[in-house]
Design an enzyme around this catalytic site. Structure first.
Site: not given
Ligand code: CTP
Ligand code: CA
Length: 228
Positions: A33-34
């Site tokens: 994810t980020n």
């Protein structure tokens, strides 16, 4: 109360917004994810709603409260975000892509948790590119005919303006909003560049909700819905 005080520049407009990161599974217990917090997209949903719009918010995995009066659809992966967008985009006339969509996902998510095999060798992950949600919507016949106004975002680490201008053309959208990331990720304030085919406007540093309200007014001005 606040809604009553806001100029109803998007009264009767229907807006679809993507927000937050996406999460791309590696196996059932882990993924990629980020650091997108979703705050800008959620602030936009709130500001558009306050301005009188009917708002649907497609949100990646974030822990944020749904703005009052906003219809929220929760998703995890980029593919799920695309599916949710395609399910709702025909109902709207404004699409704002504020999500930080993962550019790649593991080519194959393992159905069982990956285990260390004792060899000391890490698993080799291969990736495939995710669908480009904004480019897909911007290429649709309704967007091409001007019935669906598309707004993109660009988080850049440097040369924000040049990248935003190039990205606007590449994505085929009338309006692109540049911000300086990833320093802005998770922060409450930010500064934005608005790039369209005619001009570049800077919105100086302010809270994300203040910027969201300005951006809503800029969109309404370009659509001519702020006249009343
Ligand atoms: N976007 C999208 N789907 C993707 C990737 C990006 O809808 N798979 C949207 C984002 O929500 C944003 C815009 O496209 O509105 C630009 O995203 P950005 O990550 O800045 O651009 P990319 O085209 O992915 O290029 P790069 O990350 O390599 O700069
Ligand atoms: Ca990207």
């Amino acid at each position: 109360v606040v809604a009553c005080l806001s100029p109803q520049v998007l009264a009767g407009q229907r807006v679809l917004i993507t927000a937050g990161p996406t999460f791309e599974a590696i196996d059932p217990v882990r993924g990629i994810t980020n650091h997108s917090s979703g705050k800008m997209g959620f602030a936009l949903a709130r500001a558009a709603r306050e301005a009188g719009a009917d708002v649907t918010l497609v949100a990646g995995p974030v822990h944020l409260r749904t703005p009052r009066g906003v219809h929220r659809v929760d998703v995890r992966s980029a593919q799920q975000m695309l599916d949710a967008v395609l399910a709702h985009v025909h109902e709207v006339n404004i699409f704002i892509a504020a999500a930080a969509v993962a550019d790649w996902r593991p080519a194959q998510a393992a159905t069982h948790k990956l285990k260390k095999d004792g060899s000391g060798q890490p698993p080799a992950l291969t990736f495939v590119e995710n669908p480009d949600i904004l480019a897909t919507v911007a290429a649709s016949p309704r967007a091409q005919r001007g019935e669906l106004y598309c707004v993109g975002f660009a988080a850049e680490s440097h040369d924000v303006l040049a990248h935003a201008q190039a990205k606007r053309v590449r994505k085929g959208v009338p309006l692109l909003v540049g911000n300086i990331g990833p320093a802005t990720f998770g922060r409450d304030d930010n500064a934005l560049w608005l790039v369209d085919e005619r001009e570049t406007v800077e919105l100086p540093p302010a809270s994300k909700i203040a910027l969201a309200r300005q951006l809503v007014r800029e969109i309404a001005r370009r659509l001519g819905t702020d006249a009343g």
